[in-house]
Design a protein around this motif. Structure first.
Motif, PDB file in Angstrom:
ATOM      1  N   ILE A  60       0.307   4.353  12.350  1.00  0.00           N
ATOM      2  CA  ILE A  60      -1.331   4.284  11.669  1.00  0.00           C
ATOM      3  C   ILE A  60      -1.831   5.191  10.493  1.00  0.00           C
ATOM      4  CG2 ILE A  60      -1.304   4.414  14.329  1.00  0.00           C
ATOM      5  CD1 ILE A  60      -2.488   7.528  13.869  1.00  0.00           C
ATOM      6  N   LEU A  89      -5.336   6.171   9.159  1.00  0.00           N
ATOM      7  CA  LEU A  89      -7.109   6.053   9.769  1.00  0.00           C
ATOM      8  C   LEU A  89      -7.828   6.039   8.676  1.00  0.00           C
ATOM      9  CD1 LEU A  89      -9.144   7.091  12.549  1.00  0.00           C
ATOM     10  CD2 LEU A  89      -7.757   9.408  11.477  1.00  0.00           C
ATOM     11  N   THR A  90      -8.721   6.067   8.923  1.00  0.00           N
ATOM     12  CA  THR A  90     -10.368   6.046   7.731  1.00  0.00           C
ATOM     13  C   THR A  90     -11.703   6.848   8.447  1.00  0.00           C
ATOM     14  OG1 THR A  90      -9.507   4.959   6.322  1.00  0.00           O
ATOM     15  CG2 THR A  90     -12.188   4.894   6.105  1.00  0.00           C
ATOM     16  N   ILE A 114      -1.265  11.366  -1.355  1.00  0.00           N
ATOM     17  CA  ILE A 114      -0.753  11.072   0.164  1.00  0.00           C
ATOM     18  C   ILE A 114       0.635  10.442   0.643  1.00  0.00           C
ATOM     19  CG2 ILE A 114      -1.469   9.676   1.771  1.00  0.00           C
ATOM     20  CD1 ILE A 114      -3.569  10.926   1.997  1.00  0.00           C
ATOM     21  N   ASP A 155     -11.700   6.083   0.320  1.00  0.00           N
ATOM     22  CA  ASP A 155     -10.922   6.342   1.858  1.00  0.00           C
ATOM     23  C   ASP A 155      -9.759   5.341   2.553  1.00  0.00           C
ATOM     24  OD1 ASP A 155     -11.062   8.486   3.646  1.00  0.00           O
ATOM     25  OD2 ASP A 155     -13.532   8.610   3.372  1.00  0.00           O
ATOM     26  N   ALA A 174      -6.085   5.001   0.818  1.00  0.00           N
ATOM     27  CA  ALA A 174      -6.059   6.609   1.284  1.00  0.00           C
ATOM     28  C   ALA A 174      -4.818   6.036   2.520  1.00  0.00           C
ATOM     29  CB  ALA A 174      -6.881   7.201   1.037  1.00  0.00           C
ATOM     30  N   SER A 175      -6.039   5.669   3.735  1.00  0.00           N
ATOM     31  CA  SER A 175      -4.971   5.056   4.737  1.00  0.00           C
ATOM     32  C   SER A 175      -4.319   4.680   4.878  1.00  0.00           C
ATOM     33  CB  SER A 175      -6.717   4.995   5.667  1.00  0.00           C
ATOM     34  OG  SER A 175      -7.007   3.979   5.421  1.00  0.00           O
ATOM     35  N   GLY A 192       0.335   4.741   3.352  1.00  0.00           N
ATOM     36  CA  GLY A 192       1.898   4.512   4.122  1.00  0.00           C
ATOM     37  C   GLY A 192       2.285   3.495   4.776  1.00  0.00           C
ATOM     38  N   ARG A 193       1.526   2.027   5.027  1.00  0.00           N
ATOM     39  CA  ARG A 193       1.321   0.752   4.701  1.00  0.00           C
ATOM     40  C   ARG A 193       1.339   0.729   6.438  1.00  0.00           C
ATOM     41  NH1 ARG A 193       3.700  -1.768   0.296  1.00  0.00           N
ATOM     42  NH2 ARG A 193       4.596  -0.255  -1.257  1.00  0.00           N
TER      43      ARG A 193
END
Lengths: 319, 303
Positions: free
Chosen positions: A79, A81-82, A101, A145, A148-149, A152-153
């Motif tokens: 997952i 998350l923002t 990250i 933001d 950043a989420s 990790g694809r």
């Protein structure tokens, strides 16, 4: 059909307050579902539970087939998350935030840097890459933001009120990003208080109220479910509003709602439009706007939750 | 930001679903997050001003203001007593700042980000604790320079000096978990700072930092004997001035282990439960917030 997100009977209580009261949710892979509701409806609680930030008091849920409680680490590997609150570091630059990250996700320094550059470019943040976030505009922060989420694809992305507090331009920018993600096959769960946002982005909409799901369906279905078309009239001259309001009341049998010079009345009889046109013509009143429309999602929401008076029940404010 | 550019990279998952976090990963995540804290100190060194000024003021005050009275008129002898003690007090004071800064972090969404990532749960807290080593080093370097200027002289060898530094930093790292716990529990930076300051007063002043235990009242002496600050000060004195080390050192290590054993799990538990709980908790009480306003604004045309 494979579900990216599946939840059954989620319950969450804070003391006496029941934030979630048995919520079911199914989101097919690759779809965008919009969770709509006012403050306190349980939208954020749902996201926090699904994103493994808190455990449900009852019920269970899976992300990509993995249990959110038992297999929390696997879920976290799937997952992004923002949240509503900024989750980037103000004092660090855009690049530094994204590299951190990436490093945490196990990328090498070089790969993390590469991924950061790539994301900054995709989110039109290249110019701001070397500046501390503190200097960013609201829209830029939200984009970072989001970026950043995405380091990790993630296959499933949670966006909790991604545009709350943004100006219309910045909101458009965020919408654009979400649309591109979707075009790409990601599954997105988006919460919002903006009906327009859900209408614009979501394949289906789930309406929450007081910790319960009160409706779900495609935007068009929801509109139809609430039913009835409405007639809108905007008299050219504002002083005609009371008179036109009276006419509409006589012809339709309902009290019209008035807002900023626009009168709205439910339509039971298709001939009403012609009748109204004739009456206006006969009285020598011109209208800038005269037409039928389906209820807006605002009206759908209000009709479904019954928090505030619906159009039908509203007394004309200036009549 | 076009669809073409974004399409390729986002789709393919890269993470292998292992389902657990290894110890090596915990270490690497903690170090990465310590690096984050370290970078933040480098960007705004102003955050170090308290750990540089407080010990300067303390040392000057104790030596020149109280030194006459407490050291029985012999300032040189008093400097020898008080420098190691002020080092302990200063790193202790520096260690309490972490709770407030973590409480401030908790009010943003940054912990939510970390908690939703496949990283060790403890890494954000351990990383923050380790990053504060910068503060302790800045604090100790300042003190050593000032002490030397004021006439303090080391009585031992560099190996012992390193040992003393390690003990002081270890002590600060261990005891900072108390502050971390309070920070996660209270979530209000100002309250955390205030509470910790009160908490460390009896520990630092009712100790052998400023006076010899032989000059204390009996009950105070009994407390000072087991006070961790006294024990660390005793060991540091031994390591810097020369003299017995073992008793103070073992006592300090027992205290450090005990504090970590108690406060690390407590801090982790509070951290797991922490996080901004938005309007959901008391829906009616937040009606003036901007989020609520945006909803009203949107619904307004209908009412």
């Amino acid at each position: 059909m494979s579900y990216a997100i599946r939840a059954e009977g989620l319950v969450k209580k804070y003391g006496d307050f029941t934030a979630l009261d048995g919520v079911d949710l199914e989101v097919p892979a690759g779809k965008v579902v919009g969770v709509l509701g006012p403050n306190g409806a349980g939208k954020t609680t749902t996201v926090r539970i699904l994103a493994t930030l808190m455990r449900p008091d009852a019920g269970h849920a899976t992300i990509g087939g993995h249990d959110i409680v038992k297999d929390a680490v696997k879920v976290r590997q799937l997952i992004g998350l923002t949240g509503q609150f900024a989750s980037v570091d103000e004092t660090l630059t855009g690049t530094e935030n994204l590299v951190l990250i990436g490093r945490l996700l196990g990328l090498s320094r070089r790969d993390a840097k590469g991924r950061a550059v790539q994301l900054l470019e995709q989110f039109s943040l290249t110019d701001a890459a070397r500046k501390p976030i503190a200097t960013f505009s609201g829209g830029m922060r939200r984009r970072l933001d989001l970026a950043a989420s995405l380091v990790g694809r993630p296959r499933v992305l949670f966006l909790d009120e991604p545009t709350t507090g943004l100006d219309p331009h910045a909101r458009q920018e965020v919408w654009e990003v979400v649309r591109n993600l979707v075009a790409d096959g990601s599954t997105v769960l988006l919460t919002t208080q903006y009906l327009e946002e859900a209408d614009q982005l979501a394949d289906s909409i789930t309406v929450f109220d007081k910790g319960r799901k009160v409706a779900e369906g495609r935007p068009g279905e929801l509109k139809r479910r609430v039913g009835g078309q409405v007639l809108q009239v905007r008299p050219t001259v504002a002083t005609d509003v009371p008179l036109v309001s009276q006419m509409l009341a006589e012809l339709s049998g309902h009290s019209p709602a008035e807002d900023s010079g626009v009168l709205t009345v439910p339509v039971d009889d298709p001939l009403l439009v012609a009748a109204v046109a004739r009456r206006l013509d006969g009285a020598g009143i011109t209208a800038d706007e005269l037409g039928l429309r389906l209820p807006s999602l605002d009206e759908v929401f209000l009709a479904l939750t019954g928090h505030t008076p619906t159009v039908k029940d509203t007394e004309p404010a200036a009549a | 930001m076009s669809a073409q550019t974004i399409a390729a990279p986002v789709a393919a998952p890269t993470v292998e679903l292992t389902g657990r976090i290894t110890f090596a990963q915990t270490v690497s995540h903690s170090l990465a997050l310590a690096g984050r804290g370290f970078m933040k100190f480098m960007k705004s060194p102003i955050q170090l001003v308290d750990v540089i000024l407080t010990p300067i003021i303390s040392l000057l005050m104790f030596v020149y203001l109280f030194g006459e009275a407490m050291g029985g008129g012999n300032t040189d002898a008093y400097i020898e007593l008080v420098v190691p003690g002020v080092m302990v007090m200063a790193v202790f004071q520096a260690s309490v700042g972490i709770g407030a800064s973590l409480a401030a972090d908790a009010s943003t969404g940054i912990f939510d980000r970390f908690r939703s990532m496949p990283i060790a749960r403890s890494a954000p807290l351990i990383g923050a604790v380790l990053a504060d080593i910068v503060r302790y080093v800045a604090c100790l370097v300042t003190l050593v320079v000032l002490a030397l200027v004021m006439g303090y002289r080391f009585g031992t060898n560099p190996v012992a000096w390193l040992g003393a530094s390690a003990l002081l930093i270890g002590f600060a790292l261990a005891f900072s978990w108390m502050s971390v716990y309070l920070g996660m529990l209270i979530k209000n930076p100002t309250s955390v700072q205030g509470l910790m300051t009160i908490l460390i007063l009896p520990l630092t002043f009712a100790s052998n930092v400023f006076m010899k235990e032989t000059e204390m009242a009996g009950w105070l002496q009994a407390w000072s004997d087991v006070n961790p600050v006294s024990l660390v000060a005793e060991a540091v004195r031994g390591l810097l001035n020369g003299g017995p080390v073992a008793h103070g050192l073992y006592g300090s290590l027992i205290w450090m282990a005990a504090v970590v054993a108690v406060f690390f799990p407590l801090a982790m538990r509070a951290y797991r439960k922490s996080g901004p709980r938005p309007a959901v908790q008391v829906p009616s009480a937040r009606s003036s917030s901007h989020r609520s306003a945006s909803w009203r604004e949107y619904a307004a045309p209908l009412s």
